[in-house]
Design an enzyme around this catalytic site. Structure first.
Site, PDB file in Angstrom:
ATOM      1  N   TYR A   1       0.832  -1.214   0.000  1.00 36.24           N
ATOM      2  CA  TYR A   1       0.000   0.000   0.000  1.00 36.24           C
ATOM      3  C   TYR A   1       0.862   1.258   0.000  1.00 36.24           C
ATOM      4  O   TYR A   1       0.492   2.277  -0.561  1.00 36.24           O
ATOM      5  CB  TYR A   1      -0.945   0.009   1.209  1.00 36.24           C
ATOM      6  CG  TYR A   1      -2.017   1.053   1.048  1.00 36.24           C
ATOM      7  CD1 TYR A   1      -3.152   0.798   0.275  1.00 36.24           C
ATOM      8  CD2 TYR A   1      -1.889   2.322   1.623  1.00 36.24           C
ATOM      9  CE1 TYR A   1      -4.119   1.760   0.087  1.00 36.24           C
ATOM     10  CE2 TYR A   1      -2.862   3.295   1.433  1.00 36.24           C
ATOM     11  CZ  TYR A   1      -3.978   3.008   0.670  1.00 36.24           C
ATOM     12  OH  TYR A   1      -4.939   3.971   0.474  1.00 36.24           O
TER      13      TYR A   1
ATOM     14  N   LYS B   1       0.246   7.570 -23.482  1.00 41.79           N
ATOM     15  CA  LYS B   1       0.822   7.962 -24.766  1.00 41.79           C
ATOM     16  C   LYS B   1       2.334   7.724 -24.715  1.00 41.79           C
ATOM     17  O   LYS B   1       2.776   6.597 -24.828  1.00 41.79           O
ATOM     18  CB  LYS B   1       0.470   9.421 -25.101  1.00 41.79           C
ATOM     19  CG  LYS B   1      -0.945   9.611 -25.601  1.00 41.79           C
ATOM     20  CD  LYS B   1      -1.969   9.644 -24.503  1.00 41.79           C
ATOM     21  CE  LYS B   1      -3.322  10.115 -24.978  1.00 41.79           C
ATOM     22  NZ  LYS B   1      -3.926  11.095 -24.114  1.00 41.79           N
TER      23      LYS B   1
ATOM     24  N   PHE C   1      -7.218  21.122 -25.260  1.00 43.68           N
ATOM     25  CA  PHE C   1      -7.484  19.693 -25.323  1.00 43.68           C
ATOM     26  C   PHE C   1      -8.731  19.434 -24.475  1.00 43.68           C
ATOM     27  O   PHE C   1      -8.946  20.095 -23.461  1.00 43.68           O
ATOM     28  CB  PHE C   1      -6.300  18.855 -24.823  1.00 43.68           C
ATOM     29  CG  PHE C   1      -6.565  17.388 -24.980  1.00 43.68           C
ATOM     30  CD1 PHE C   1      -6.538  16.804 -26.235  1.00 43.68           C
ATOM     31  CD2 PHE C   1      -6.935  16.604 -23.891  1.00 43.68           C
ATOM     32  CE1 PHE C   1      -6.860  15.461 -26.403  1.00 43.68           C
ATOM     33  CE2 PHE C   1      -7.248  15.263 -24.051  1.00 43.68           C
ATOM     34  CZ  PHE C   1      -7.203  14.685 -25.315  1.00 43.68           C
ATOM     35  N   THR C   2      -9.525  18.463 -24.891  1.00 47.16           N
ATOM     36  CA  THR C   2     -10.859  18.260 -24.301  1.00 47.16           C
ATOM     37  C   THR C   2     -10.838  18.173 -22.772  1.00 47.16           C
ATOM     38  O   THR C   2     -11.461  18.991 -22.091  1.00 47.16           O
ATOM     39  CB  THR C   2     -11.485  16.983 -24.877  1.00 47.16           C
ATOM     40  OG1 THR C   2     -10.545  15.919 -24.763  1.00 47.16           O
ATOM     41  CG2 THR C   2     -11.834  17.170 -26.354  1.00 47.16           C
TER      42      THR C   2
ATOM     43  N   PHE D   1     -18.637  14.038 -27.221  1.00 48.04           N
ATOM     44  CA  PHE D   1     -18.212  13.162 -28.313  1.00 48.04           C
ATOM     45  C   PHE D   1     -18.123  11.697 -27.897  1.00 48.04           C
ATOM     46  O   PHE D   1     -18.285  10.811 -28.721  1.00 48.04           O
ATOM     47  CB  PHE D   1     -16.859  13.625 -28.885  1.00 48.04           C
ATOM     48  CG  PHE D   1     -15.763  13.726 -27.863  1.00 48.04           C
ATOM     49  CD1 PHE D   1     -15.625  14.868 -27.095  1.00 48.04           C
ATOM     50  CD2 PHE D   1     -14.890  12.670 -27.651  1.00 48.04           C
ATOM     51  CE1 PHE D   1     -14.629  14.962 -26.132  1.00 48.04           C
ATOM     52  CE2 PHE D   1     -13.891  12.753 -26.694  1.00 48.04           C
ATOM     53  CZ  PHE D   1     -13.763  13.905 -25.927  1.00 48.04           C
TER      54      PHE D   1
ATOM     55  N   ARG E   1     -12.553  14.887 -34.793  1.00 52.75           N
ATOM     56  CA  ARG E   1     -12.041  16.024 -34.029  1.00 52.75           C
ATOM     57  C   ARG E   1     -12.519  17.273 -34.756  1.00 52.75           C
ATOM     58  O   ARG E   1     -11.842  17.823 -35.620  1.00 52.75           O
ATOM     59  CB  ARG E   1     -10.507  15.991 -33.926  1.00 52.75           C
ATOM     60  CG  ARG E   1      -9.993  15.036 -32.845  1.00 52.75           C
ATOM     61  CD  ARG E   1     -10.516  15.417 -31.490  1.00 52.75           C
ATOM     62  NE  ARG E   1      -9.996  14.603 -30.393  1.00 52.75           N
ATOM     63  CZ  ARG E   1     -10.721  14.222 -29.344  1.00 52.75           C
ATOM     64  NH1 ARG E   1     -12.005  14.510 -29.275  1.00 52.75           N
ATOM     65  NH2 ARG E   1     -10.184  13.552 -28.356  1.00 52.75           N
TER      66      ARG E   1
ATOM     67  N   ASP F   1       1.731  20.225 -20.947  1.00 48.27           N
ATOM     68  CA  ASP F   1       0.979  19.007 -21.193  1.00 48.27           C
ATOM     69  C   ASP F   1       1.967  18.148 -21.978  1.00 48.27           C
ATOM     70  O   ASP F   1       2.131  18.304 -23.180  1.00 48.27           O
ATOM     71  CB  ASP F   1      -0.285  19.291 -21.995  1.00 48.27           C
ATOM     72  CG  ASP F   1      -1.078  18.014 -22.253  1.00 48.27           C
ATOM     73  OD1 ASP F   1      -0.475  16.918 -22.167  1.00 48.27           O
ATOM     74  OD2 ASP F   1      -2.280  18.107 -22.550  1.00 48.27           O
TER      75      ASP F   1
END
Ligand SMILES: *Cc1c(COP(=O)(O)O)cnc(C)c1O
Length: 460
Positions: free
Chosen positions: A72, A258, A124-125, A449, A382, A215
């Site tokens: 943990y 990513k 970005f969303t 979306f 997009r 980001d």
């Protein structure tokens, strides 16, 4: 002829794909409400919906999964990940998060006050959602070229310093908690930011005591473009370029799904001690203990190994050049795509592909649906659907670009698969006049979306 590097890996495990008839695919698309997000993965032949979490992990990463320490607190895999992030990204502190948006949530909650302005190089969303949910207002400061799908600017992700300066003049630096600097810019087509631009943005922000949070989702792809396109970096390693990029910021949010080459995970990194103390309090509420933040020990191990593999030149060169290969084939056939081709995806320009549709007829959503029906290739809209509605006015955001993203997962498909995709898109392009638009039948209030449903507009 251009040289595309062959796969720098060989295949150890295979996953069979299903093929279906056109009729079966059409039925599947109707059932999915013409939304490629709602198609069953099993019904997809080549899945280019996203490169997020779809990476094929290496044998070393899978071996790392077996040495997961699921304690943990104080897991050895956390210590490995912590040391790796500090070495490769250079920030002083980090917490793991369940994925990128977990990091965005923490950062936005801690840094943004009601009415604050957050400049960024295109939205970005999920990033904008968290900024706005915490009372912030996103302002796009990307260069104009980014909105022109045919501009060949080599660094279309760059921030326009005059636009950033204008925001500082208008609202005052104290209203700007940080600049969100995306490398590369997903919604502009995976377009990179130059080191020079990062340096200049950093200098401007330093002068006004404004932080920069990257980001960093596709920062390794960005580093590859700097190596290829920017003067002075040809002989600098990808790792060193990454370190230099990050050295101009105060921290980053990261989607491990990513460029960290894993199926799930992320992190938030920063230099500020005081901010880190507050992050450690908040991470417990939303993610988990600071030493796992929503990730299993084994997944942290895979991410630590993935970070190291991501900066290996043979890997990243193949990854980016494979994407370029698909783009080159489409361009040769005259198919309108965003140029130059970005790091993770080829973006079809749906406005030019389907010039007979208005933006309200959802050209990108329509094109994505038809590509699936014709070929079993799954892509993503997009455009106006992804852009959502303005919080104040309730109107659609109307992005200049209506794009269909063909996103290439890392280490999953071969050049032969790219040929199948190219042939399918080219064939559809030759029949584009037969395609009619779509309209909403169900529109979710947030991030619409993902779950929206559509039907073909009936001829009047
Ligand atoms: C994927 C992505 C995110 C969010 O990361 P998740 O891991 O999907 O939550 C943020 N920014 C960009 C540019 C992304 O592509």
């Amino acid at each position: 002829m251009k040289n595309y590097p062959a796969e720098p890996f060989r295949i150890k495990v295979v996953e069979m794909m299903k093929t279906m008839s056109r009729e079966e695919r059409e039925a599947a698309m109707i059932e999915a409400g013409y939304n490629t997000f709602l198609v069953k993965s099993e019904d997809v032949y080549i899945d280019l919906l996203t490169d997020s979490g779809t990476t094929a992990m290496s044998d070393k990463q899978w071996a790392g999964m077996m040495i997961g320490d699921e304690a943990y607190a104080g897991s050895r895999n956390f210590l490995h990940l912590d040391a790796t992030v500090k070495e490769y990204y250079g920030f002083k502190h980090m917490v793991p998060t369940h994925q990128g948006r977990g990091a965005e949530n923490l950062l936005s909650r801690l840094k943004i006050k009601q009415g604050d302005i957050i400049p960024g190089n295109m939205y970005f969303t999920t990033t904008r959602y968290h900024q706005e949910a915490n009372g912030g207002i996103f302002k796009d400061v990307i260069i104009d070229e980014a909105h022109d799908s045919q501009s060949e600017h080599p660094f279309k992700g760059n921030i326009d310093l005059r636009k950033l300066q204008a925001l500082i003049d208008e609202f005052g630096a104290e209203k700007i908690p940080y600049v969100c600097l995306a490398v590369t810019v997903n919604l502009a087509g995976g377009q990179p930011v130059s080191m020079q631009n990062i340096r200049e943005v950093s200098a401007l922000c330093k002068k006004h005591k404004i932080d920069i949070f990257f980001d960093a989702t596709r920062c390794v792809e960005n580093a590859y473009f700097i190596k290829k396109r920017e003067e002075g970096y040809r002989n600098v390693s990808i790792k060193e370029i990454l370190q230099e990029m990050m050295s101009y910021g105060d921290g980053c949010t990261m989607s491990g799904k990513k460029d960290c080459m894993v199926n799930i995970g992320g992190f938030l990194a920063m230099n500020d001690d005081e901010l880190f103390a507050r992050v450690k309090e908040l991470v417990v509420v939303f993610e988990g203990m600071p030493s796992y933040g929503g990730m299993a020990g084994r997944d942290m191990e895979a991410m630590a190994i993935g970070i190291k593999e991501s900066v290996v030149y043979a890997y990243i060169a193949h990854r980016v050049e494979q994407v370029a290969y698909l783009g080159d084939r489409l361009m040769e056939a005259g198919v309108p795509i965003v140029r130059p081709v970005g790091g993770h995806a080829v973006f079809l320009d749906a406005r030019l592909f389907l010039p007979h549709l208005t933006q309200d007829q959802l050209p990108a959503q329509t094109l994505a649906a038809h590509l699936y029906i014709e070929s079993g290739v799954r892509s993503m809209e997009r455009g106006i659907v992804s852009a959502g509605r303005d919080k104040k006015t309730g109107d659609h955001h109307r992005p200049k670009l209506e794009l269909v993203r063909l996103t290439i997962p890392r280490r999953v498909y071969t050049y032969a698969h790219m040929d199948v995709v190219a042939d399918a898109v080219i064939d559809l392009y030759h029949h584009r006049d037969e395609i009619t638009g779509l309209e909403f039948v169900y529109e979710p209030p947030m991030l619409r979306f993902f779950n929206a449903r559509f039907k073909p507009i009936e001829a009047k």
